[in-house]
Write an enzyme that holds these catalytic residues in place. Structure first.
Site, PDB file in Angstrom:
ATOM      1  N   GLY A  52       0.871  -1.166   0.000  1.00  0.00           N
ATOM      2  CA  GLY A  52       0.000   0.000   0.000  1.00  0.00           C
ATOM      3  C   GLY A  52       0.904   1.211   0.000  1.00  0.00           C
ATOM      4  O   GLY A  52       1.809   1.310  -0.832  1.00  0.00           O
ATOM      5  N   GLU A  53       0.727   2.089   0.961  1.00  0.00           N
ATOM      6  CA  GLU A  53       1.600   3.251   1.093  1.00  0.00           C
ATOM      7  C   GLU A  53       2.102   3.276   2.535  1.00  0.00           C
ATOM      8  O   GLU A  53       1.308   3.445   3.455  1.00  0.00           O
ATOM      9  CB  GLU A  53       0.809   4.525   0.737  1.00  0.00           C
ATOM     10  N   SER A  54       3.419   3.091   2.692  1.00  0.00           N
ATOM     11  CA  SER A  54       3.955   2.926   4.051  1.00  0.00           C
ATOM     12  C   SER A  54       3.710   4.154   4.917  1.00  0.00           C
ATOM     13  O   SER A  54       3.456   4.026   6.121  1.00  0.00           O
ATOM     14  CB  SER A  54       5.441   2.588   4.004  1.00  0.00           C
ATOM     15  N   CYS A  84       6.177  -5.350   0.274  1.00  0.00           N
ATOM     16  CA  CYS A  84       6.300  -4.001  -0.297  1.00  0.00           C
ATOM     17  C   CYS A  84       6.228  -2.921   0.794  1.00  0.00           C
ATOM     18  O   CYS A  84       7.170  -2.794   1.568  1.00  0.00           O
ATOM     19  CB  CYS A  84       5.277  -3.811  -1.413  1.00  0.00           C
ATOM     20  N   ARG A 113      12.747   3.379  -0.082  1.00  0.00           N
ATOM     21  CA  ARG A 113      11.409   3.456  -0.690  1.00  0.00           C
ATOM     22  C   ARG A 113      11.513   3.821  -2.162  1.00  0.00           C
ATOM     23  O   ARG A 113      12.405   4.563  -2.561  1.00  0.00           O
ATOM     24  CB  ARG A 113      10.559   4.517   0.008  1.00  0.00           C
ATOM     25  N   ILE A 142       5.605  -3.179  -7.550  1.00  0.00           N
ATOM     26  CA  ILE A 142       4.828  -1.943  -7.789  1.00  0.00           C
ATOM     27  C   ILE A 142       5.411  -0.827  -6.916  1.00  0.00           C
ATOM     28  O   ILE A 142       5.276  -0.879  -5.685  1.00  0.00           O
ATOM     29  CB  ILE A 142       3.333  -2.139  -7.453  1.00  0.00           C
ATOM     30  N   ARG A 143       6.063   0.160  -7.536  1.00  0.00           N
ATOM     31  CA  ARG A 143       6.733   1.242  -6.788  1.00  0.00           C
ATOM     32  C   ARG A 143       7.437   0.675  -5.553  1.00  0.00           C
ATOM     33  O   ARG A 143       7.258   1.136  -4.430  1.00  0.00           O
ATOM     34  CB  ARG A 143       5.732   2.337  -6.400  1.00  0.00           C
ATOM     35  N   HIS A 183       4.938  -8.535  -4.565  1.00  0.00           N
ATOM     36  CA  HIS A 183       3.560  -8.820  -4.144  1.00  0.00           C
ATOM     37  C   HIS A 183       3.125 -10.238  -4.533  1.00  0.00           C
ATOM     38  O   HIS A 183       2.375 -10.396  -5.507  1.00  0.00           O
ATOM     39  CB  HIS A 183       2.604  -7.839  -4.839  1.00  0.00           C
ATOM     40  N   GLU A 185       0.877 -11.914  -3.283  1.00  0.00           N
ATOM     41  CA  GLU A 185      -0.581 -12.029  -3.143  1.00  0.00           C
ATOM     42  C   GLU A 185      -1.301 -11.694  -4.449  1.00  0.00           C
ATOM     43  O   GLU A 185      -2.484 -11.987  -4.599  1.00  0.00           O
ATOM     44  CB  GLU A 185      -1.079 -11.137  -1.991  1.00  0.00           C
TER      45      GLU A 185
HETATM   46  N1  GLN Z   1       5.896   3.003  -2.581  1.00  0.00           N
HETATM   47  C1  GLN Z   1       5.118   2.463  -1.494  1.00  0.00           C
HETATM   48  C2  GLN Z   1       5.646   2.962  -0.147  1.00  0.00           C
HETATM   49  O1  GLN Z   1       6.626   3.626  -0.085  1.00  0.00           O
HETATM   50  C3  GLN Z   1       5.112   0.965  -1.499  1.00  0.00           C
HETATM   51  C4  GLN Z   1       4.365   0.472  -2.719  1.00  0.00           C
HETATM   52  C5  GLN Z   1       3.606  -0.807  -2.511  1.00  0.00           C
HETATM   53  O2  GLN Z   1       3.392  -1.267  -1.398  1.00  0.00           O
HETATM   54  N2  GLN Z   1       3.150  -1.347  -3.601  1.00  0.00           N
HETATM   55  O3  GLN Z   1       5.060   2.646   0.842  1.00  0.00           O
END
Ligand code: GLN
Length: 204
Positions: A52-54, A84, A113, A142-143, A183, A185
């Site tokens: 997600g987004e940390s 991630c 990150r 993903i990112r 990921h 999942e």
């Molecule tokens: N870029 C996100 C972060 O810094 C991580 C991306 C992800 O969990 N797919 O949290």
């Protein structure tokens, strides 16, 4: 029905891809609990911190008073898997993070990150993972973060094979803590979750 009788595994459900982890864990025999507040942590045999987004996960975890209780759960030896953003949350040091968005920590590593660069938003590559039977794992990034430093107690489980990120560490384990930049999942391949369930049960 196997999913109703196996070990109870919490999935941190504040933000991000928790549903896909629940599905994967249930396929591997876990009984899943959504963790949204500290009382949901009681009795867990394992915990998954999703992608997600940390920074958002950190903010929501701290607002709901869960940073300390999750650190305590980690210190008590409960198995925890982070994918991630979840990997970032398990890192003792976060590079390119925000000072006001602390991680839980637990794994003696420095994680950067969004390390693969803005032009490589997401990609898929096959990874050799020595702990998994059955050949390479189809890893979706993903990112994603990568790991820039690991301490002596950390086992490196996978590194990128080729391209500009060749050699970068993308999966690690320290004791009962597991983290991947990618990921699993999001693929039908359940081997990483199966491996985590072996850690939960004390078999790996
Ligand atoms: N870029 C996100 C972060 O810094 C991580 C991306 C992800 O969990 N797919 O949290």
């Amino acid at each position: 029905m196997v999913g109703k009788t196996g070990p109870t595994v919490g999935v941190l459900a504040l933000q991000g891809g928790f549903r896909e982890h629940e599905e994967a864990l249930e396929d591997c025999g876990a009984r899943c609990v959504r963790v949204r507040e500290a009382t949901d942590l009681a009795g867990l045999k394992g915990l998954v911190v999703p992608g997600g987004e940390s920074t958002t996960i950190s903010l929501l975890a701290s607002r709901s008073g869960m940073i300390g209780p999750i650190q305590e759960l980690i210190a008590n030896g409960v198995a925890v898997y982070g994918s991630c953003a979840g990997m970032i949350m398990l890192a003792d040091e976060v590079l390119d993070g925000r000072a006001d968005r602390p991680s839980f920590g637990g794994i003696d590593m420095s994680v950067r990150r969004n390390a693969f660069g803005r032009q490589v938003d997401s990609f898929e590559t096959d990874l050799e993972m020595s702990v998994l039977p059955g050949g390479e794992f189809p890893a979706i990034f993903i990112r994603a973060p990568w790991v820039e430093r690991v301490g002596a107690r950390v086992d490196v489980l996978a590194q990128v094979a080729d391209g500009h990120a060749a050699g970068r560490i993308v999966a690690v384990r320290q004791g009962r803590l597991l983290a991947t930049s990618f990921h699993p999942e999001l693929t039908p391949d359940r081997r990483v979750h199966q491996y985590f369930m072996e850690i939960v049960k004390g078999d790996a």
